[in-house]
Design a protein around this motif. Structure first.
Motif, short mmCIF file in Angstrom:
data_model
loop_
_atom_site.label_atom_id
_atom_site.label_comp_id
_atom_site.label_asym_id
_atom_site.label_seq_id
_atom_site.Cartn_x
_atom_site.Cartn_y
_atom_site.Cartn_z
N ALA A 60 0.88 -1.17 0.00
CA ALA A 60 0.00 0.00 0.00
C ALA A 60 0.91 1.21 0.00
CB ALA A 60 -0.89 -0.01 1.23
N ASP A 61 0.34 2.40 -0.11
CA ASP A 61 1.15 3.61 -0.10
C ASP A 61 1.99 3.67 1.16
OD1 ASP A 61 1.04 4.98 -2.36
OD2 ASP A 61 -0.50 6.44 -1.74
N GLY A 87 -1.49 7.07 8.44
CA GLY A 87 -2.75 7.82 8.45
C GLY A 87 -3.73 7.33 9.50
N GLY A 88 -3.30 6.51 10.43
CA GLY A 88 -4.18 6.03 11.50
C GLY A 88 -4.12 4.52 11.63
N THR A 89 -3.61 4.07 12.78
CA THR A 89 -3.44 2.63 13.01
C THR A 89 -3.97 2.28 14.39
OG1 THR A 89 -1.53 2.41 11.54
CG2 THR A 89 -1.67 0.83 13.33
N THR A 90 -4.73 1.19 14.47
CA THR A 90 -5.25 0.75 15.76
C THR A 90 -4.48 -0.47 16.24
OG1 THR A 90 -7.44 1.44 15.04
CG2 THR A 90 -7.36 0.08 17.00
N VAL A 91 -4.16 -0.46 17.52
CA VAL A 91 -3.52 -1.62 18.14
C VAL A 91 -4.63 -2.59 18.55
CG1 VAL A 91 -2.16 -2.41 20.12
CG2 VAL A 91 -1.61 -0.22 19.01
N GLU A 106 -5.84 1.59 9.21
CA GLU A 106 -7.23 1.84 8.80
C GLU A 106 -7.38 2.27 7.35
OE1 GLU A 106 -8.04 4.62 11.88
OE2 GLU A 106 -7.46 3.05 13.31
N ARG A 107 -6.53 3.18 6.92
CA ARG A 107 -6.74 3.74 5.58
C ARG A 107 -6.52 2.69 4.48
NH1 ARG A 107 -3.76 9.21 4.51
NH2 ARG A 107 -4.87 9.94 6.36
N PRO A 108 -5.37 2.00 4.47
CA PRO A 108 -5.20 0.97 3.43
C PRO A 108 -5.87 -0.37 3.79
CG PRO A 108 -3.17 1.23 4.68
CD PRO A 108 -4.15 2.22 5.26
N LYS A 109 -6.52 -0.44 4.96
CA LYS A 109 -7.16 -1.69 5.42
C LYS A 109 -6.18 -2.87 5.42
CE LYS A 109 -11.96 -0.66 4.15
NZ LYS A 109 -11.90 0.48 3.18
N ASP A 162 -8.32 -5.56 3.51
CA ASP A 162 -7.97 -5.82 2.11
C ASP A 162 -6.74 -6.70 2.03
OD1 ASP A 162 -10.06 -4.43 1.13
OD2 ASP A 162 -8.94 -2.60 0.67
N THR A 163 -5.84 -6.52 3.00
CA THR A 163 -4.56 -7.24 2.98
C THR A 163 -4.20 -7.68 4.39
OG1 THR A 163 -3.86 -5.68 1.25
CG2 THR A 163 -2.15 -7.07 2.20
N ILE A 164 -3.74 -8.91 4.51
CA ILE A 164 -3.26 -9.41 5.81
C ILE A 164 -1.79 -9.76 5.64
CG2 ILE A 164 -3.52 -11.17 7.61
CD1 ILE A 164 -6.43 -11.56 6.58
N VAL A 165 -0.96 -9.31 6.58
CA VAL A 165 0.45 -9.70 6.57
C VAL A 165 0.67 -10.68 7.71
CG1 VAL A 165 2.85 -8.94 6.61
CG2 VAL A 165 1.07 -7.38 5.76
N CYS A 166 1.03 -11.93 7.35
CA CYS A 166 1.37 -12.93 8.35
C CYS A 166 2.89 -12.99 8.41
CB CYS A 166 0.82 -14.30 7.96
SG CYS A 166 -0.97 -14.32 7.77
N TYR A 167 3.43 -12.93 9.62
CA TYR A 167 4.89 -12.94 9.76
C TYR A 167 5.46 -14.23 9.17
CZ TYR A 167 9.32 -11.76 12.09
OH TYR A 167 10.62 -11.42 12.37
#
Ligand code: ZN
Length: 241
Positions: A4-5, A145-149, A165-168, A210-215
């Motif tokens: 994402a951006d 642009g805004g991230t929730t823990v 939040e913004r790029p989901k 939209d996207t999940i990053v799994c370690y």
């Protein structure tokens, strides 16, 4: 890999094992500081530095490092990266004492080392990392642009995920795993409390992603929300069976 951006996934080879990568997330933010999520195994600062360079920054440009949890493949090169960058370290209060050296990491207990003797060597090389800021469930970070823990315990008592939040984008740490784009639940043999881990998946399944990053396993982008709900159904079914 740009997802994402200003959001990159940096696959770092896991030691000698080819095809086995650790997937670090980098969030670039010229205003609030560049943030790295998780920091590989001990001795990987150089490889991580090279991956950062590919994304256009140096280690010294890191402003923050967020640890999803205490496991050594996540905090391993943290101390070295902090030395080079002066980055602030953020982690959940429940895992912080295992990260800063007050307590021995839970998965490196004598019983665990009995089962995985190869970890002894790594333990000797593991450096504690000072935690500067404790993360609480629902905390807001000025990242991307805004991230929730999102507090997602189970794999460890103080595991957190990040929801951009913004790029989901959901940075799931080890709360989820994946294989070539197919989402799975956490690695059961390494998850300390499976029922709690399933409750955490339930929480994540409420997010629109939209996207999940799994370690472990990398990026999931096809029908991410649908796959998350499927994993929850499967995990709940296994738990009931
Ligand atoms: Zn891990």
């Amino acid at each position: 890999m740009k997802i994402a951006d200003g959001v990159y996934v940096l696959p770092i080879p896991r030691g000698q094992q080819p095809e086995n990568y650790l997937n670090l997330t980098l969030i670039l933010d010229g205003e609030n500081g560049n943030t790295l999520v998780d920091a590989g195994l001990p001795g990987q600062a150089e490889v991580i530095g090279a991956a950062l360079a590919d994304a256009g920054i140096g280690v010294e440009d890191l402003g923050r490092i967020v640890f999803t949890h205490q496991d050594l493949d996540h905090i391993g090169s943290g101390a070295a990266l902090v030395r080079q960058s002066g980055a602030r370290v953020l982690a959940c209060s429940d895992d912080a004492p295992y990260i800063d050296g007050n307590l021995r990491p839970l998965k490196l207990s004598p019983e665990m080392l009995e089962k995985r003797p190869q970890m002894r060597q790594v333990l000797e090389r593991l450096e504690p990392v000072r935690v500067d800021e404790l993360l609480e469930d629902g905390a807001h970070l000025d990242l991307a642009g805004g991230t929730t823990v999102v507090f997602t315990p189970g794999h460890t008592p103080g595991h957190v995920s990040l929801y951009l939040e913004r790029p989901k984008v959901l940075v799931a740490g080890d709360a989820l795993t994946s294989e070539e784009g197919y989402l799975n639940g956490p690695n059961q043999s390494m998850t300390l409390d499976m029922p709690t881990a399933i409750q955490s998946i339930k929480k994540l399944a409420e997010l629109e992603v939209d996207t999940i990053v799994c370690y472990h396993g990398g990026v999931v982008s096809e029908d991410a929300t649908g796959q998350l709900r499927r994993v929850l159904r499967e995990a709940s079914y296994d738990a009931d069976a």
